[in-house]
Design a protein around this motif. Structure first.
Motif, PDB file in Angstrom:
ATOM      1  N   THR A   1      -6.101  -1.243  -8.776  1.00  0.00           N
ATOM      2  CA  THR A   1      -4.798  -1.772  -9.160  1.00  0.00           C
ATOM      3  C   THR A   1      -4.160  -2.562  -8.029  1.00  0.00           C
ATOM      4  O   THR A   1      -4.505  -2.393  -6.849  1.00  0.00           O
ATOM      5  CB  THR A   1      -3.845  -0.634  -9.563  1.00  0.00           C
ATOM      6  N   GLU A   2      -3.213  -3.418  -8.403  1.00  0.00           N
ATOM      7  CA  GLU A   2      -2.501  -4.221  -7.417  1.00  0.00           C
ATOM      8  C   GLU A   2      -1.686  -3.337  -6.480  1.00  0.00           C
ATOM      9  O   GLU A   2      -1.569  -3.622  -5.282  1.00  0.00           O
ATOM     10  CB  GLU A   2      -1.593  -5.227  -8.127  1.00  0.00           C
ATOM     11  N   VAL A   3      -1.121  -2.262  -6.996  1.00  0.00           N
ATOM     12  CA  VAL A   3      -0.338  -1.332  -6.162  1.00  0.00           C
ATOM     13  C   VAL A   3      -1.220  -0.732  -5.083  1.00  0.00           C
ATOM     14  O   VAL A   3      -0.831  -0.643  -3.905  1.00  0.00           O
ATOM     15  CB  VAL A   3       0.296  -0.220  -7.019  1.00  0.00           C
TER      16      VAL A   3
ATOM     17  N   ILE B   1      -1.915  -3.253  -2.359  1.00  0.00           N
ATOM     18  CA  ILE B   1      -0.765  -3.446  -1.485  1.00  0.00           C
ATOM     19  C   ILE B   1      -0.714  -2.347  -0.430  1.00  0.00           C
ATOM     20  O   ILE B   1      -0.509  -2.619   0.763  1.00  0.00           O
ATOM     21  CB  ILE B   1       0.538  -3.483  -2.302  1.00  0.00           C
ATOM     22  N   PHE B   2      -0.923  -1.102  -0.852  1.00  0.00           N
ATOM     23  CA  PHE B   2      -0.845   0.012   0.093  1.00  0.00           C
ATOM     24  C   PHE B   2      -1.984  -0.032   1.111  1.00  0.00           C
ATOM     25  O   PHE B   2      -1.792   0.280   2.290  1.00  0.00           O
ATOM     26  CB  PHE B   2      -0.833   1.351  -0.644  1.00  0.00           C
ATOM     27  N   VAL B   3      -3.171  -0.437   0.666  1.00  0.00           N
ATOM     28  CA  VAL B   3      -4.301  -0.567   1.601  1.00  0.00           C
ATOM     29  C   VAL B   3      -3.982  -1.630   2.654  1.00  0.00           C
ATOM     30  O   VAL B   3      -4.198  -1.433   3.859  1.00  0.00           O
ATOM     31  CB  VAL B   3      -5.601  -0.924   0.855  1.00  0.00           C
ATOM     32  N   LEU B   4      -3.440  -2.774   2.211  1.00  0.00           N
ATOM     33  CA  LEU B   4      -3.123  -3.860   3.130  1.00  0.00           C
ATOM     34  C   LEU B   4      -2.032  -3.443   4.116  1.00  0.00           C
ATOM     35  O   LEU B   4      -2.124  -3.740   5.315  1.00  0.00           O
ATOM     36  CB  LEU B   4      -2.681  -5.096   2.346  1.00  0.00           C
ATOM     37  N   ILE B   5      -1.015  -2.753   3.617  1.00  0.00           N
ATOM     38  CA  ILE B   5       0.052  -2.286   4.501  1.00  0.00           C
ATOM     39  C   ILE B   5      -0.517  -1.382   5.585  1.00  0.00           C
ATOM     40  O   ILE B   5      -0.222  -1.548   6.782  1.00  0.00           O
ATOM     41  CB  ILE B   5       1.136  -1.539   3.696  1.00  0.00           C
ATOM     42  N   LYS B   6      -1.353  -0.427   5.191  1.00  0.00           N
ATOM     43  CA  LYS B   6      -1.912   0.518   6.169  1.00  0.00           C
ATOM     44  C   LYS B   6      -2.766  -0.194   7.214  1.00  0.00           C
ATOM     45  O   LYS B   6      -2.783   0.189   8.386  1.00  0.00           O
ATOM     46  CB  LYS B   6      -2.730   1.593   5.458  1.00  0.00           C
ATOM     47  N   ARG B   7      -3.463  -1.239   6.797  1.00  0.00           N
ATOM     48  CA  ARG B   7      -4.295  -1.978   7.742  1.00  0.00           C
ATOM     49  C   ARG B   7      -3.455  -2.792   8.726  1.00  0.00           C
ATOM     50  O   ARG B   7      -3.939  -3.130   9.817  1.00  0.00           O
ATOM     51  CB  ARG B   7      -5.237  -2.906   6.978  1.00  0.00           C
ATOM     52  N   CYS B   8      -2.224  -3.118   8.349  1.00  0.00           N
ATOM     53  CA  CYS B   8      -1.387  -3.969   9.204  1.00  0.00           C
ATOM     54  C   CYS B   8      -0.433  -3.190  10.106  1.00  0.00           C
ATOM     55  O   CYS B   8       0.175  -3.779  11.004  1.00  0.00           O
ATOM     56  CB  CYS B   8      -0.593  -4.949   8.342  1.00  0.00           C
ATOM     57  N   VAL B   9      -0.266  -1.894   9.862  1.00  0.00           N
ATOM     58  CA  VAL B   9       0.595  -1.088  10.731  1.00  0.00           C
ATOM     59  C   VAL B   9      -0.087  -0.922  12.085  1.00  0.00           C
ATOM     60  O   VAL B   9      -1.212  -0.433  12.168  1.00  0.00           O
ATOM     61  CB  VAL B   9       0.887   0.292  10.113  1.00  0.00           C
TER      62      VAL B   9
END
Length: 235
Positions: free
Chosen positions: A150-152, A155-163
């Motif tokens: 899912t798109e959600v 989004i969460f995977v991308l956020i975690k990779r960028c923190v």
């Protein structure tokens, strides 16, 4: 008798993120062929590998496409494409005034730039004491695990990779020291307002962006559309 060697011209380009000057050459027929074959495969990983290999080859190994922000790599590729195939690309736009008329619009790729929204910062302040320090997505960050549907979830995977860091007053938690579960719990316990601040980081970060102006031939209404992201500049 050996066939003659074909020389290629090299160009200088400043990377948007650092101002670093890099040399690149246009991609060759063999590289364009490999990219077309990869695109026909419709396999994201195959396309990513072909894209990365072109960046590496055309900069003589000076640029690792997995170590720079994605907007740097997209900008570099766009300029390679402009010098290789031509600086003008025709794309099909949908007129916004009626939402249906398709209009071919020619874009000068040499005029496309990486732009950043006013007020953008890589620090996301959540409370008086807590803030996140974010990194920009790279090419490898865009490849999702096969079980992400899912798109959600994306989004969460991308956020975690960028923190990169979580600051709590004077204490700094580096991402390498934070487990995935700890980060999941931290993100899921944000308020809606906090998550909106985090989302704003991605919405305002540097992107390939260009304003396209054209007239709807049916209504004669002038349209002005912002397009962004590498794929937007090709039909």
């Amino acid at each position: 008798m050996a066939l003659p060697k074909l020389n290629t011209v090299s160009y200088d380009l400043e990377l948007p993120s650092t101002g670093e000057t890099v040399k690149f050459r246009p991609f060759l027929v063999k590289e364009q062929k490999n990219l077309l074959i990869a695109q026909e495969s419709e396999d994201d990983k195959v396309i990513e590998n072909a894209f990365a290999q072109i960046i590496t080859d055309c900069t003589d190994g000076a640029i690792d496409p997995y170590q720079y922000p994605l907007f740097d790599i997209e900008y570099l590729f766009l300029q390679m494409r402009a010098k290789s195939v031509g600086e003008r690309s025709t794309i099909i736009m949908t007129a916004e005034d009626d939402g249906k008329t398709k209009v071919p619009v020619e874009i000068d790729l040499s005029k496309v730039a990486v732009t950043t929204e006013v007020g953008h910062s890589n620090e996301v302040v959540l409370t008086k004491d807590i803030k996140l320090v974010m990194g920009y997505p790279t090419l490898s960050d865009m490849a999702m695990p096969t079980d992400i549907d899912t798109e959600v979830e994306r989004i969460f995977v991308l956020i975690k990779r960028c923190v990169m860091e979580i600051h709590d007053g004077d204490q700094i938690h580096n991402r390498i020291d934070i487990s995935d579960k700890e980060l999941d719990d931290f993100l899921e316990n944000m308020s809606t307002e906090m998550f909106e601040k985090l989302s704003a980081f991605f919405e305002t970060m540097p992107k390939l962006k260009h304003v396209v102006k054209f007239t709807n031939p049916n209504t004669k209404v002038k349209n002005e559309v912002n397009i962004e992201g590498l794929q937007s500049f090709f039909e």
